[in-house]
Design a protein around this motif. Structure first.
Motif, mmCIF file in Angstrom:
data_model
loop_
_atom_site.group_PDB
_atom_site.id
_atom_site.type_symbol
_atom_site.label_atom_id
_atom_site.label_comp_id
_atom_site.label_asym_id
_atom_site.label_seq_id
_atom_site.Cartn_x
_atom_site.Cartn_y
_atom_site.Cartn_z
ATOM 1 N N VAL A 1 69.088 107.358 59.906
ATOM 2 C CA VAL A 1 68.557 106.334 60.751
ATOM 3 C C VAL A 1 67.933 105.273 60.022
ATOM 4 O O VAL A 1 67.333 105.675 59.189
ATOM 5 C CB VAL A 1 67.611 107.179 61.545
ATOM 6 C CG1 VAL A 1 67.014 105.981 62.595
ATOM 7 C CG2 VAL A 1 68.127 108.061 62.556
ATOM 8 N N LYS A 2 68.160 104.195 60.302
ATOM 9 C CA LYS A 2 67.321 103.001 59.733
ATOM 10 C C LYS A 2 66.873 102.214 60.875
ATOM 11 O O LYS A 2 67.521 101.780 62.031
ATOM 12 C CB LYS A 2 68.496 102.015 59.102
ATOM 13 C CG LYS A 2 68.862 102.718 57.927
ATOM 14 C CD LYS A 2 67.994 102.975 56.957
ATOM 15 C CE LYS A 2 68.837 103.476 55.627
ATOM 16 N NZ LYS A 2 67.958 103.818 54.511
ATOM 17 N N GLY A 3 65.598 102.005 61.091
ATOM 18 C CA GLY A 3 64.955 101.262 62.263
ATOM 19 C C GLY A 3 63.767 100.579 62.068
ATOM 20 O O GLY A 3 63.213 100.517 61.021
ATOM 21 N N PHE A 4 63.436 99.820 63.141
ATOM 22 C CA PHE A 4 62.252 99.173 63.175
ATOM 23 C C PHE A 4 61.505 99.040 64.477
ATOM 24 O O PHE A 4 62.018 99.299 65.436
ATOM 25 C CB PHE A 4 62.291 97.442 62.792
ATOM 26 C CG PHE A 4 63.181 97.098 61.483
ATOM 27 C CD1 PHE A 4 62.274 97.107 60.304
ATOM 28 C CD2 PHE A 4 64.642 97.336 61.352
ATOM 29 C CE1 PHE A 4 63.023 96.902 59.076
ATOM 30 C CE2 PHE A 4 65.124 96.929 60.091
ATOM 31 C CZ PHE A 4 64.504 96.883 58.983
ATOM 32 N N TRP A 5 60.113 98.940 64.428
ATOM 33 C CA TRP A 5 59.511 98.878 65.549
ATOM 34 C C TRP A 5 58.209 98.095 65.697
ATOM 35 O O TRP A 5 57.661 97.855 64.640
ATOM 36 C CB TRP A 5 59.000 100.658 66.155
ATOM 37 C CG TRP A 5 58.355 101.200 65.068
ATOM 38 C CD1 TRP A 5 58.705 101.941 63.981
ATOM 39 C CD2 TRP A 5 56.877 101.202 64.835
ATOM 40 N NE1 TRP A 5 57.837 102.290 63.251
ATOM 41 C CE2 TRP A 5 56.661 101.984 63.809
ATOM 42 C CE3 TRP A 5 55.681 100.508 65.428
ATOM 43 C CZ2 TRP A 5 55.452 102.167 63.300
ATOM 44 C CZ3 TRP A 5 54.788 100.680 65.080
ATOM 45 C CH2 TRP A 5 54.404 101.685 63.889
ATOM 46 N N ASP A 6 57.738 97.489 66.674
ATOM 47 C CA ASP A 6 56.700 96.547 66.890
ATOM 48 C C ASP A 6 56.206 96.550 68.434
ATOM 49 O O ASP A 6 56.910 97.137 69.175
ATOM 50 C CB ASP A 6 57.189 95.039 66.442
ATOM 51 C CG ASP A 6 55.910 94.579 65.673
ATOM 52 O OD1 ASP A 6 54.618 94.818 65.983
ATOM 53 O OD2 ASP A 6 56.227 93.789 64.642
ATOM 54 N N ASN A 7 54.950 95.845 68.410
ATOM 55 C CA ASN A 7 54.566 95.495 69.748
ATOM 56 C C ASN A 7 54.448 94.160 70.010
ATOM 57 O O ASN A 7 53.979 93.281 69.319
ATOM 58 C CB ASN A 7 52.830 95.931 69.806
ATOM 59 C CG ASN A 7 52.389 95.778 71.253
ATOM 60 O OD1 ASN A 7 52.583 94.793 71.871
ATOM 61 N ND2 ASN A 7 51.180 96.753 71.327
ATOM 62 N N ILE A 8 55.324 93.780 70.948
ATOM 63 C CA ILE A 8 55.708 92.324 71.233
ATOM 64 C C ILE A 8 54.786 91.669 72.221
ATOM 65 O O ILE A 8 54.419 90.603 71.825
ATOM 66 C CB ILE A 8 57.213 92.134 71.828
ATOM 67 C CG1 ILE A 8 57.980 92.763 71.019
ATOM 68 C CG2 ILE A 8 57.444 90.589 72.247
ATOM 69 C CD1 ILE A 8 59.538 92.792 71.194
ATOM 70 N N ASN A 9 54.385 92.042 73.478
ATOM 71 C CA ASN A 9 53.546 91.540 74.420
ATOM 72 C C ASN A 9 52.676 92.446 75.104
ATOM 73 O O ASN A 9 52.407 92.194 76.177
ATOM 74 C CB ASN A 9 54.758 90.625 75.402
ATOM 75 C CG ASN A 9 55.571 91.427 76.061
ATOM 76 O OD1 ASN A 9 55.326 92.645 75.878
ATOM 77 N ND2 ASN A 9 56.352 90.883 76.700
ATOM 78 N N HIS A 10 52.096 93.485 74.435
ATOM 79 C CA HIS A 10 51.165 94.336 74.975
ATOM 80 C C HIS A 10 49.976 94.584 74.082
ATOM 81 O O HIS A 10 49.563 95.658 73.666
ATOM 82 C CB HIS A 10 51.870 95.832 75.288
ATOM 83 C CG HIS A 10 52.783 95.651 76.398
ATOM 84 N ND1 HIS A 10 53.948 95.414 76.067
ATOM 85 C CD2 HIS A 10 52.782 96.352 77.751
ATOM 86 C CE1 HIS A 10 54.890 95.510 77.221
ATOM 87 N NE2 HIS A 10 53.940 96.121 78.291
#
Length: 355
Positions: free
Chosen positions: A201-210
């Protein structure tokens, strides 16, 4: 001779527990008799609503009420401890998604069940959707060839009121994550059910508008499976008011099959209904392309004939009760629940932001 119904207790008394209680009342081979949890006032109110008894532990439910199995509906970080305590008390365990927060916790739960000689299963009721089981049947029959490519797309929305509705929502400590750990497990379970075990698995995550939560509201990832297949994930709670959730599978035969599991504003347990019935939105198997319109009409009519927020819980509960009665594995095993957690954990670890 007909066997006595499996006696169930609930661990937890929140919104999803209420749906399971309703499902248990209608399920064949099952009977809800007790509820347990830490907050006596809340569990007593829940017990009164469903005419069951209120206890402070799984052990008490077993000893005083003859409980055979529990459904764990607590917040995610408590799943591991609740399951191990239930196994120690002699219960079979059906645990809400996600199975746990880490694969290490999943392993502890699986081993505890084996030591106790009890079954472990994970709530994955979307497998019983006609549109989802139809894809699995096509794969099993070789109609797609080898599943080679897949896409999971969740474009949903959770507002501030949702995150304020329970004190545990939106924090790393109390929820364990965001869209990956809470909203995506059902679609990721379907992905692994169709494609098999994950290899990389190769991934990214973030908080955009919360800005009022700690956890991620969006994630993307590329996945390689042990069968050689690949998948892309696009998972988000940032599209107001919510668009859809879809799982699409493409085989090496050139044929494809897909399902829109959720449409529009996505279902929130205990707060909303299922606004749009899940339907197959992609089907290019030779000779079957024309089935989409027929299936959409059939599945829509079927969903209007049932209460979909509880009916599919009931089908999984019935499978679990039958598995206990006939000493067979349940349709969804602990190992399969672990595979979904393993995929989620891999996305988090591949993009190690501050948590």
């Amino acid at each position: 001779m007909k066997k006595e119904p499996l006696r169930f207790g609930l661990i937890g008394y929140g919104k999803v527990a209420r749906l399971h209680a309703i499902a248990l009342r209608a399920a064949d081979g099952a009977r809800l008799v007790a509820v347990a949890g830490r907050n006596k006032q809340r569990r007593d109110l829940f017990a009164a609503e469903f005419s069951i008894v209120s206890r402070d532990s799984a052990e008490a439910m077993v000893q005083k009420d003859g409980v055979d199995a529990v459904i764990i509906t607590t917040p995610h970080p408590n799943h591991r401890d609740a399951a191990i305590e239930a196994f120690a008390a002699g219960c079979h365990v059906l645990v809400e998604k996600p199975m746990a927060l880490t694969t290490a916790q999943c392993d502890e739960m699986i081993e505890a069940g084996k030591r106790a000689g009890r079954l472990l299963s994970v709530v994955s009721q979307r497998r019983w959707y006609p549109s989802c089981s139809r894809i699995k049947k096509a794969i099993n029959e070789g109609k797609l060839g080898k599943p080679a490519l897949a896409q999971v797309t969740i474009l949903g929305w959770r507002d501030e009121a949702y995150y304020r509705s329970d004190s545990w929502r939106g924090s790393w400590e109390a929820e364990g994550g965001g869209v990956l750990i809470n909203q995506a497990p059902h679609q990721l379970d379907l992905l692994c059910w169709y494609m098999g075990s994950v290899a990389e698995v190769k991934g990214f995550w973030d908080n955009i508008n919360h800005p009022y939560i700690e956890v991620e509201d969006s994630a993307v990832a590329a996945v390689r499976f042990k069968n050689g297949g690949m998948a892309s994930l696009l998972l988000s709670n940032s599209q107001r008011p919510g668009i859809y959730a879809k799982v699409h599978i493409h085989g090496d035969s050139g044929s494809s099959a897909g399902v829109q599991t959720d449409g529009g504003a996505m279902f929130v347990a205990g707060q909303s209904g299922i606004l749009e019935p899940p339907v197959n939105d992609l089907w290019t198997i030779p000779g079957e392309e024309g089935n989409l319109d027929v299936w959409e009409k059939e599945d829509t009519a079927f969903f209007k004939s049932i209460e979909p927020t509880t009916w599919f819980f009931g089908r999984q509960i019935e499978d679990f009760a039958d598995a206990v009665a006939n000493d067979r594995p349940p349709a969804v095993t602990g190992e399969e629940g672990r595979e979904t957690v393993r995929l989620i954990e891999a996305v988090y670890h591949s993009d190690p932001k501050k948590r």
